[in-house]
Design a protein around this motif. Structure first.
Motif, PDB file in Angstrom:
ATOM      1  N   LYS A 143     -21.796  20.811  26.262  1.00  0.00           N
ATOM      2  CA  LYS A 143     -21.060  19.546  26.205  1.00  0.00           C
ATOM      3  C   LYS A 143     -19.877  19.647  25.255  1.00  0.00           C
ATOM      4  O   LYS A 143     -18.781  19.197  25.579  1.00  0.00           O
ATOM      5  CB  LYS A 143     -21.999  18.417  25.791  1.00  0.00           C
ATOM      6  N   GLU A 144     -20.089  20.247  24.093  1.00  0.00           N
ATOM      7  CA  GLU A 144     -18.999  20.372  23.107  1.00  0.00           C
ATOM      8  C   GLU A 144     -17.847  21.203  23.645  1.00  0.00           C
ATOM      9  O   GLU A 144     -16.688  20.897  23.395  1.00  0.00           O
ATOM     10  CB  GLU A 144     -19.519  21.009  21.816  1.00  0.00           C
ATOM     11  N   GLN A 145     -18.163  22.277  24.368  1.00  0.00           N
ATOM     12  CA  GLN A 145     -17.125  23.165  24.893  1.00  0.00           C
ATOM     13  C   GLN A 145     -16.694  22.779  26.308  1.00  0.00           C
ATOM     14  O   GLN A 145     -15.916  23.506  26.930  1.00  0.00           O
ATOM     15  CB  GLN A 145     -17.615  24.620  24.856  1.00  0.00           C
ATOM     16  N   ASP A 146     -17.220  21.675  26.806  1.00  0.00           N
ATOM     17  CA  ASP A 146     -16.852  21.167  28.127  1.00  0.00           C
ATOM     18  C   ASP A 146     -17.019  22.252  29.204  1.00  0.00           C
ATOM     19  O   ASP A 146     -16.105  22.526  29.975  1.00  0.00           O
ATOM     20  CB  ASP A 146     -15.422  20.632  28.097  1.00  0.00           C
ATOM     21  N   PHE A 155     -32.872  25.502  24.407  1.00  0.00           N
ATOM     22  CA  PHE A 155     -32.471  24.535  25.434  1.00  0.00           C
ATOM     23  C   PHE A 155     -31.572  23.467  24.831  1.00  0.00           C
ATOM     24  O   PHE A 155     -30.495  23.175  25.358  1.00  0.00           O
ATOM     25  CB  PHE A 155     -33.707  23.896  26.078  1.00  0.00           C
ATOM     26  N   GLN A 156     -31.997  22.886  23.722  1.00  0.00           N
ATOM     27  CA  GLN A 156     -31.216  21.834  23.071  1.00  0.00           C
ATOM     28  C   GLN A 156     -29.849  22.350  22.616  1.00  0.00           C
ATOM     29  O   GLN A 156     -28.840  21.674  22.777  1.00  0.00           O
ATOM     30  CB  GLN A 156     -31.986  21.257  21.881  1.00  0.00           C
ATOM     31  N   ASP A 157     -29.815  23.569  22.056  1.00  0.00           N
ATOM     32  CA  ASP A 157     -28.556  24.147  21.582  1.00  0.00           C
ATOM     33  C   ASP A 157     -27.581  24.393  22.728  1.00  0.00           C
ATOM     34  O   ASP A 157     -26.387  24.127  22.610  1.00  0.00           O
ATOM     35  CB  ASP A 157     -28.811  25.465  20.833  1.00  0.00           C
ATOM     36  N   VAL A 158     -28.089  24.918  23.835  1.00  0.00           N
ATOM     37  CA  VAL A 158     -27.220  25.216  24.971  1.00  0.00           C
ATOM     38  C   VAL A 158     -26.643  23.934  25.556  1.00  0.00           C
ATOM     39  O   VAL A 158     -25.449  23.873  25.865  1.00  0.00           O
ATOM     40  CB  VAL A 158     -27.964  26.050  26.033  1.00  0.00           C
TER      41      VAL A 158
END
Length: 141
Positions: free
Chosen positions: A124-127, A116-119
């Motif tokens: 967010k990083e990949q917008d 969950f945290q990774d996704v």
């Protein structure tokens, strides 16, 4: 006519139901209710993908789903990732996740888990998301 949160609209040729959601500024996925009468947390979460990034987001959501439905999350009873469709059956950019947890502890364990945290971080990083993840808390009657 309004019955609860469902508003029925009728004209001479058809009737349709429009569901309106109560808004609460105090309750969110980060700040869930303290308890429910049933002891279980039922959540309908919605996330919208940015145009052209739907398949990437779908693959990431499948990773969360895989762990949530495994023995690694004993406090998660149901985790179903679905996608809205239009009248012709074409997939839209909205994903709806149907979740059921063993109370607040089950929800907290799910949200603290690495998938969950990774996704959320990758999205967010990949917008990938158009807006924020939102959810409605439900209780069985």
């Amino acid at each position: 006519m309004r019955i609860g949160n469902i508003r029925f609209i009728s004209d001479d040729t058809k009737e349709s139901a429009h569901i309106t959601r109560p808004q609460s500024q105090e309750m969110s996925l980060a700040n869930p209710p303290q308890k429910t009468a049933s002891g279980r947390f039922l959540i309908i979460a919605t996330i919208r993908s940015k145009p052209g990034k739907e398949e990437t987001l779908a693959e990431l959501l499948k990773l969360i789903q895989k762990r949530a439905n495994s023995d690694e999350e004993p406090g998660t009873f149901t985790y179903r990732v679905t996608r809205r469709i239009d009248a012709e059956g074409k997939h839209l950019s909205d994903f709806v996740i149907i979740e059921e947890y063993d109370g607040a502890a089950g929800l907290k364990a799910h949200m603290a888990a690495a998938p969950f945290q990774d996704v959320i971080k990758i999205a967010k990083e990949q917008d990938l998301m158009d807006g924020e993840l939102s959810g409605d808390f439900l209780d069985e009657i």
